[in-house]
Write a protein that holds these residues in place. Structure first.
Motif, PDB file in Angstrom:
ATOM      1  N   PHE A  21       5.228  47.272 -78.906  1.00 26.65           N
ATOM      2  CA  PHE A  21       4.569  47.863 -77.752  1.00 26.65           C
ATOM      3  C   PHE A  21       3.814  46.756 -77.016  1.00 26.65           C
ATOM      4  O   PHE A  21       2.898  46.146 -77.573  1.00 26.65           O
ATOM      5  CB  PHE A  21       3.615  48.967 -78.189  1.00 26.65           C
ATOM      6  CG  PHE A  21       4.317  50.211 -78.652  1.00 26.65           C
ATOM      7  CD1 PHE A  21       4.365  51.341 -77.849  1.00 26.65           C
ATOM      8  CD2 PHE A  21       4.939  50.250 -79.891  1.00 26.65           C
ATOM      9  CE1 PHE A  21       5.026  52.485 -78.267  1.00 26.65           C
ATOM     10  CE2 PHE A  21       5.598  51.390 -80.318  1.00 26.65           C
ATOM     11  CZ  PHE A  21       5.649  52.517 -79.506  1.00 26.65           C
ATOM     12  N   LEU A  22       4.201  46.497 -75.773  1.00 28.40           N
ATOM     13  CA  LEU A  22       3.638  45.394 -75.006  1.00 28.40           C
ATOM     14  C   LEU A  22       2.450  45.857 -74.181  1.00 28.40           C
ATOM     15  O   LEU A  22       2.414  47.000 -73.694  1.00 28.40           O
ATOM     16  CB  LEU A  22       4.702  44.790 -74.092  1.00 28.40           C
ATOM     17  CG  LEU A  22       5.678  43.778 -74.717  1.00 28.40           C
ATOM     18  CD1 LEU A  22       6.392  44.361 -75.929  1.00 28.40           C
ATOM     19  CD2 LEU A  22       6.707  43.318 -73.692  1.00 28.40           C
ATOM     20  N   SER A  23       1.485  44.962 -74.012  1.00 28.16           N
ATOM     21  CA  SER A  23       0.273  45.290 -73.258  1.00 28.16           C
ATOM     22  C   SER A  23      -0.346  44.010 -72.723  1.00 28.16           C
ATOM     23  O   SER A  23       0.158  42.910 -72.943  1.00 28.16           O
ATOM     24  CB  SER A  23      -0.731  46.018 -74.159  1.00 28.16           C
ATOM     25  OG  SER A  23      -1.324  45.107 -75.082  1.00 28.16           O
ATOM     26  N   THR A  24      -1.484  44.177 -72.044  1.00 26.14           N
ATOM     27  CA  THR A  24      -2.277  43.015 -71.660  1.00 26.14           C
ATOM     28  C   THR A  24      -2.860  42.376 -72.914  1.00 26.14           C
ATOM     29  O   THR A  24      -2.784  42.925 -74.009  1.00 26.14           O
ATOM     30  CB  THR A  24      -3.419  43.419 -70.709  1.00 26.14           C
ATOM     31  OG1 THR A  24      -4.241  44.406 -71.357  1.00 26.14           O
ATOM     32  CG2 THR A  24      -2.874  43.987 -69.406  1.00 26.14           C
ATOM     33  N   VAL A  25      -3.472  41.220 -72.742  1.00 27.27           N
ATOM     34  CA  VAL A  25      -4.014  40.473 -73.883  1.00 27.27           C
ATOM     35  C   VAL A  25      -5.322  41.108 -74.370  1.00 27.27           C
ATOM     36  O   VAL A  25      -6.149  41.547 -73.570  1.00 27.27           O
ATOM     37  CB  VAL A  25      -4.254  39.003 -73.475  1.00 27.27           C
ATOM     38  CG1 VAL A  25      -4.943  38.230 -74.589  1.00 27.27           C
ATOM     39  CG2 VAL A  25      -2.925  38.348 -73.110  1.00 27.27           C
ATOM     40  N   ALA A  26      -5.471  41.153 -75.692  1.00 25.97           N
ATOM     41  CA  ALA A  26      -6.675  41.725 -76.309  1.00 25.97           C
ATOM     42  C   ALA A  26      -7.376  40.671 -77.160  1.00 25.97           C
ATOM     43  O   ALA A  26      -6.761  39.685 -77.586  1.00 25.97           O
ATOM     44  CB  ALA A  26      -6.313  42.928 -77.165  1.00 25.97           C
ATOM     45  N   ASP A  27      -8.655  40.897 -77.414  1.00 28.27           N
ATOM     46  CA  ASP A  27      -9.423  40.003 -78.277  1.00 28.27           C
ATOM     47  C   ASP A  27      -9.262  40.355 -79.754  1.00 28.27           C
ATOM     48  O   ASP A  27      -9.444  39.500 -80.626  1.00 28.27           O
ATOM     49  CB  ASP A  27     -10.911  40.050 -77.915  1.00 28.27           C
ATOM     50  CG  ASP A  27     -11.190  39.482 -76.535  1.00 28.27           C
ATOM     51  OD1 ASP A  27     -10.477  38.551 -76.125  1.00 28.27           O
ATOM     52  OD2 ASP A  27     -12.105  39.994 -75.858  1.00 28.27           O
ATOM     53  N   SER A  28      -8.957  41.632 -80.016  1.00 30.76           N
ATOM     54  CA  SER A  28      -8.843  42.074 -81.398  1.00 30.76           C
ATOM     55  C   SER A  28      -8.029  43.358 -81.451  1.00 30.76           C
ATOM     56  O   SER A  28      -7.679  43.940 -80.415  1.00 30.76           O
ATOM     57  CB  SER A  28     -10.228  42.310 -82.011  1.00 30.76           C
ATOM     58  OG  SER A  28     -10.919  43.331 -81.309  1.00 30.76           O
ATOM     59  N   LEU A  29      -7.742  43.790 -82.668  1.00 33.96           N
ATOM     60  CA  LEU A  29      -7.010  45.025 -82.913  1.00 33.96           C
ATOM     61  C   LEU A  29      -7.969  46.028 -83.551  1.00 33.96           C
ATOM     62  O   LEU A  29      -8.801  45.645 -84.380  1.00 33.96           O
ATOM     63  CB  LEU A  29      -5.841  44.743 -83.859  1.00 33.96           C
ATOM     64  CG  LEU A  29      -4.693  45.759 -83.922  1.00 33.96           C
ATOM     65  CD1 LEU A  29      -3.966  45.812 -82.586  1.00 33.96           C
ATOM     66  CD2 LEU A  29      -3.711  45.375 -85.034  1.00 33.96           C
ATOM     67  N   PRO A  30      -7.893  47.311 -83.169  1.00 38.17           N
ATOM     68  CA  PRO A  30      -8.754  48.304 -83.818  1.00 38.17           C
ATOM     69  C   PRO A  30      -8.582  48.277 -85.336  1.00 38.17           C
ATOM     70  O   PRO A  30      -7.476  48.058 -85.841  1.00 38.17           O
ATOM     71  CB  PRO A  30      -8.270  49.630 -83.229  1.00 38.17           C
ATOM     72  CG  PRO A  30      -7.687  49.261 -81.911  1.00 38.17           C
ATOM     73  CD  PRO A  30      -7.062  47.916 -82.112  1.00 38.17           C
ATOM     74  N   GLU A  31      -9.678  48.512 -86.044  1.00 34.89           N
ATOM     75  CA  GLU A  31      -9.644  48.412 -87.504  1.00 34.89           C
ATOM     76  C   GLU A  31      -8.600  49.330 -88.108  1.00 34.89           C
ATOM     77  O   GLU A  31      -7.927  48.956 -89.072  1.00 34.89           O
ATOM     78  CB  GLU A  31     -11.018  48.740 -88.087  1.00 34.89           C
ATOM     79  CG  GLU A  31     -11.086  48.584 -89.603  1.00 34.89           C
ATOM     80  CD  GLU A  31     -12.453  48.884 -90.153  1.00 34.89           C
ATOM     81  OE1 GLU A  31     -12.643  48.746 -91.373  1.00 34.89           O
ATOM     82  OE2 GLU A  31     -13.348  49.255 -89.362  1.00 34.89           O
ATOM     83  N   ARG A  32      -8.450  50.522 -87.535  1.00 37.95           N
ATOM     84  CA  ARG A  32      -7.461  51.481 -88.078  1.00 37.95           C
ATOM     85  C   ARG A  32      -6.057  50.898 -88.066  1.00 37.95           C
ATOM     86  O   ARG A  32      -5.268  51.146 -88.985  1.00 37.95           O
ATOM     87  CB  ARG A  32      -7.493  52.778 -87.267  1.00 37.95           C
ATOM     88  CG  ARG A  32      -6.579  53.882 -87.803  1.00 37.95           C
ATOM     89  CD  ARG A  32      -7.092  54.388 -89.130  1.00 37.95           C
ATOM     90  NE  ARG A  32      -6.259  55.489 -89.627  1.00 37.95           N
ATOM     91  CZ  ARG A  32      -5.163  55.325 -90.353  1.00 37.95           C
ATOM     92  NH1 ARG A  32      -4.762  54.090 -90.671  1.00 37.95           N
ATOM     93  NH2 ARG A  32      -4.458  56.352 -90.775  1.00 37.95           N
ATOM     94  N   LEU A  33      -5.740  50.120 -87.054  1.00 36.79           N
ATOM     95  CA  LEU A  33      -4.433  49.467 -86.994  1.00 36.79           C
ATOM     96  C   LEU A  33      -4.405  48.206 -87.843  1.00 36.79           C
ATOM     97  O   LEU A  33      -3.414  47.913 -88.513  1.00 36.79           O
ATOM     98  CB  LEU A  33      -4.082  49.122 -85.544  1.00 36.79           C
ATOM     99  CG  LEU A  33      -3.928  50.289 -84.567  1.00 36.79           C
ATOM    100  CD1 LEU A  33      -3.668  49.762 -83.156  1.00 36.79           C
ATOM    101  CD2 LEU A  33      -2.787  51.216 -84.993  1.00 36.79           C
ATOM    102  N   ALA A  34      -5.510  47.467 -87.819  1.00 37.10           N
ATOM    103  CA  ALA A  34      -5.552  46.187 -88.528  1.00 37.10           C
ATOM    104  C   ALA A  34      -5.384  46.349 -90.035  1.00 37.10           C
ATOM    105  O   ALA A  34      -4.811  45.476 -90.698  1.00 37.10           O
ATOM    106  CB  ALA A  34      -6.867  45.475 -88.217  1.00 37.10           C
ATOM    107  N   VAL A  35      -5.885  47.455 -90.591  1.00 35.04           N
ATOM    108  CA  VAL A  35      -5.814  47.646 -92.041  1.00 35.04           C
ATOM    109  C   VAL A  35      -4.511  48.294 -92.473  1.00 35.04           C
ATOM    110  O   VAL A  35      -4.243  48.416 -93.669  1.00 35.04           O
ATOM    111  CB  VAL A  35      -7.006  48.490 -92.548  1.00 35.04           C
ATOM    112  CG1 VAL A  35      -8.313  47.802 -92.239  1.00 35.04           C
ATOM    113  CG2 VAL A  35      -6.984  49.899 -91.956  1.00 35.04           C
TER     114      VAL A  35
END
Length: 210
Positions: free
Chosen positions: A124-138
């Motif tokens: 899934f493509l998007s603009t640039v982010a600084d981080s990923l939500p914790e729910r996704l990151a874990v």
């Protein structure tokens, strides 16, 4: 799926198409890079996907379309990669989560560009982010492609198929959705997958009401 026939004629056809796609993406400002190709880079073992062919690939980000055209001008075929973390980010998920997220995005009326690979992954493509939500990151099955990474774009070939668009960027005028919006939908889809339920209709009503 049957193994793809990487004969000389197939490689030639893909080389021309990949070059055209790379030039087009570069003109839209996407940081494209040449990647390895399954027919020529699998001799030392099982090919697990394309990687940049240049060791200094990070220094080549943002190359002019004319330079990009030169990379694909030779007889050797290259896959088509885009560097992430500068113009575009991507979140990589499995097919089940990808389908749920795609339905939710359609419900909002603003689907994101989505890429599917032959090995069952959706990007899934998007603009640039600084981080990923914790729910996704874990989540062990979610991978964030930000700065220092890359993703394959159509029509990059794998050994058992070809990368393709599920939703093309030109459908929405090459306007990438905000990363926060895409991340939020992916979190909702992940929660649905964990709970084994589908609340797409309710999400659509809530989105309209908002």
């Amino acid at each position: 799926m049957l193994d793809t026939d990487w004969s000389d004629s197939w490689r030639g056809a893909f080389r021309i198409e990949l070059r055209a796609e790379a030039i087009g993406l570069a003109w839209h400002g996407w940081p494209v890079l040449p990647g390895t190709f399954p027919a020529t880079d699998s001799g030392s073992g099982q090919w697990s996907g394309p990687v940049p062919v240049h060791e200094d690939w990070a220094d080549r980000i943002g190359a002019h379309p004319n330079e990009v055209a030169g990379w694909w001008a030779g007889e050797r075929p290259y896959s088509l990669l885009v560097a992430t973390g500068k113009v575009v980010d991507a979140v990589e998920v499995d097919v089940e989560l990808g389908k749920r997220a795609a339905r939710l995005l359609r419900a909002t009326g603003h689907p994101a560009p989505i890429v599917a690979t032959p090995d069952g992954r959706w990007l899934f493509l998007s603009t640039v982010a600084d981080s990923l939500p914790e729910r996704l990151a874990v989540s062990g099955d979610v991978r964030w492609h930000g700065e220092g990474s890359w993703i394959p774009l159509p029509p990059t070939p794998f050994q058992h198929g070809v990368v393709h668009w599920r939703v093309k960027p030109d459908v929405w005028g090459w306007q990438l959705p905000e990363a926060s919006a895409v991340h939020s939908v992916l979190v909702r889809a992940l929660e649905q997958t964990a709970n084994g339920v589908d609340r797409t209709q309710n999400f659509a009503v809530a989105s309209v009401a908002a």
